[in-house]
Design an enzyme around this catalytic site. Sequence first.
Site, short mmCIF file in Angstrom:
data_model
loop_
_atom_site.label_atom_id
_atom_site.label_comp_id
_atom_site.label_asym_id
_atom_site.label_seq_id
_atom_site.Cartn_x
_atom_site.Cartn_y
_atom_site.Cartn_z
N GLU A 71 21.11 13.19 -11.38
CA GLU A 71 19.94 12.36 -11.67
C GLU A 71 20.20 10.91 -11.26
O GLU A 71 21.24 10.33 -11.59
CB GLU A 71 19.62 12.44 -13.16
CG GLU A 71 18.47 11.58 -13.61
CD GLU A 71 18.29 11.61 -15.12
OE1 GLU A 71 17.20 11.22 -15.59
OE2 GLU A 71 19.23 12.03 -15.83
N LYS A 106 9.84 14.31 -12.20
CA LYS A 106 10.04 14.69 -13.60
C LYS A 106 8.73 14.56 -14.36
O LYS A 106 8.06 13.53 -14.32
CB LYS A 106 11.11 13.81 -14.24
CG LYS A 106 11.48 14.23 -15.65
CD LYS A 106 12.61 13.36 -16.20
CE LYS A 106 13.02 13.80 -17.58
NZ LYS A 106 14.07 12.94 -18.17
N CYS A 114 17.33 16.40 -16.40
CA CYS A 114 17.93 15.95 -17.66
C CYS A 114 17.25 16.59 -18.87
O CYS A 114 17.33 17.79 -19.10
CB CYS A 114 17.90 14.43 -17.72
SG CYS A 114 19.05 13.75 -18.97
#
Length: 501
Positions: free
Chosen positions: A270, A328, A379
């Site tokens: 990430e 995301k 994540c």
Amino acid sequence: MTVDAPERMPFALRLLAALILGVAWPLAFAPFSWWPLAIALPFALFWLATAEERPWRAATLGYAFGFGAFAAGTSWIAITLHNFAHMDWVLAGAAVGVLAAYCAFYPALALWLSTRFFTGGARLLMLPVFWILGEWARARILTGFPWLATGYTQTSAVLGGFSPWLGQYGVGLVTVGVAAILVYVLQHSRSRRALVGGIAGLLVIFGMAMAAASVSFTHPVGKPLRVSLLQGNIPISEKWNADRIREILHRYVTLILQTPPDTRLVVLPETAFPIFQTELPDLIGHLRHWSAIHHKVLLIGIPEDVDHRYYNAAMEIDGRAPLRWYQKEHLVPFGEYIPLPGLLGPLVHHFLPGLGSFSQGHGPFVLPVDGQKAGMSICYEESFSRDVRKGVEQGAVFLLNISDYAWYGHSIAAAQSLQMAAMQSLQEQKPDVRATNTGITALISSRGRVGVSLPQFVTGTLNGAIQPMAGKTPFGRWGNIPYLVSSLLLLLTAFVLRRRR
């Protein structure tokens, strides 16, 4: 100590016991993984609570347990607030306390509802139902916080065999259900019928779990995929320092060039490139050329700038195709976006300037890799089964996650997250490719087993292979519907018992 001992214990002592039980709750999770505690601790709490006929006192016991559990189990949040928001430890600890105070509401409500509306066996039947329904609700309300959910403790245990069928909430329901059966046996310890029935019930549950684990709903598709996962080990204090960008990029490019010739997928963590793609056109062009020559796909965590809307994103570079992106969708509150920005924005930006500026992505939730589809998450998203399922619903044959847990230092956060990732693989029966900045970088099998991993806080490359798996488990097909139907049936059964009583 006799069976009716809880009734003779002072309430203050029971309250202290509930708090201590809660503090021990994180020991059931990784990295400790003492999974029997996920049965023993609710058993002790339920034993204390069933002596109460006043709902508010039962709720207080549940609240004490929940507060202790989340204060201890999410204490790593204080590390971030102290190191990066520059809060002193007292203020950072108080912030953890606020989160724990909120999360404790759910077990408190479970005990209140059970005590208020049910008695005897019906109460014991409903305690597990309300307990896990509280966890299910906690993962949804206010964007959700699924940490320390009971089912995750069973990822590598026998009861985890129910995961592909019922998901982790169903596993949690069975786990806490075992605790309730043990309370029932203890309460009726002088009854041979209750003892035999309880033991028989437990044998049936564990036998069914082992049988459930033996069923394969997915099957291999295509050839094994060779992957290289890069762990840059960049401290957060350096990662967002403009003077260190060149050095960070050089470190990752060097690792990319050193990957084995047979690697087909190279994954960076990430925000491995902590700079917008619009500022790196030459480097991206060179990487596309390298990708085409070496027949490798690169998956790079990098912020994306789209007309001054910013996304925490993953960029896929395949020299034979246009750039592809995953943005995301499930953002971290107060980290990637600010709830009620007009009210809370000035306060957040006082401690962490620049945070909370990402926009929500909208899919797609898969990226094509070497002729297969990877189910993407970044994540925090990997903690939510419903987020991981989005990729599976779009045809993913393996899972792919990029993360950065450097924010939480040398804490238990990374191990807790790895355990949740393993549960996602187990629920879906699909392997997981997981690249992180400081660890734990790992390959997880379709049976939820961590195969190989890199040590934390080292710079390195994890080389290995996964076997993509096609097909869907019952959970992958229907999500939490089987678990919710099971909870509804237990609720109806409890009402029947209540009416008979």
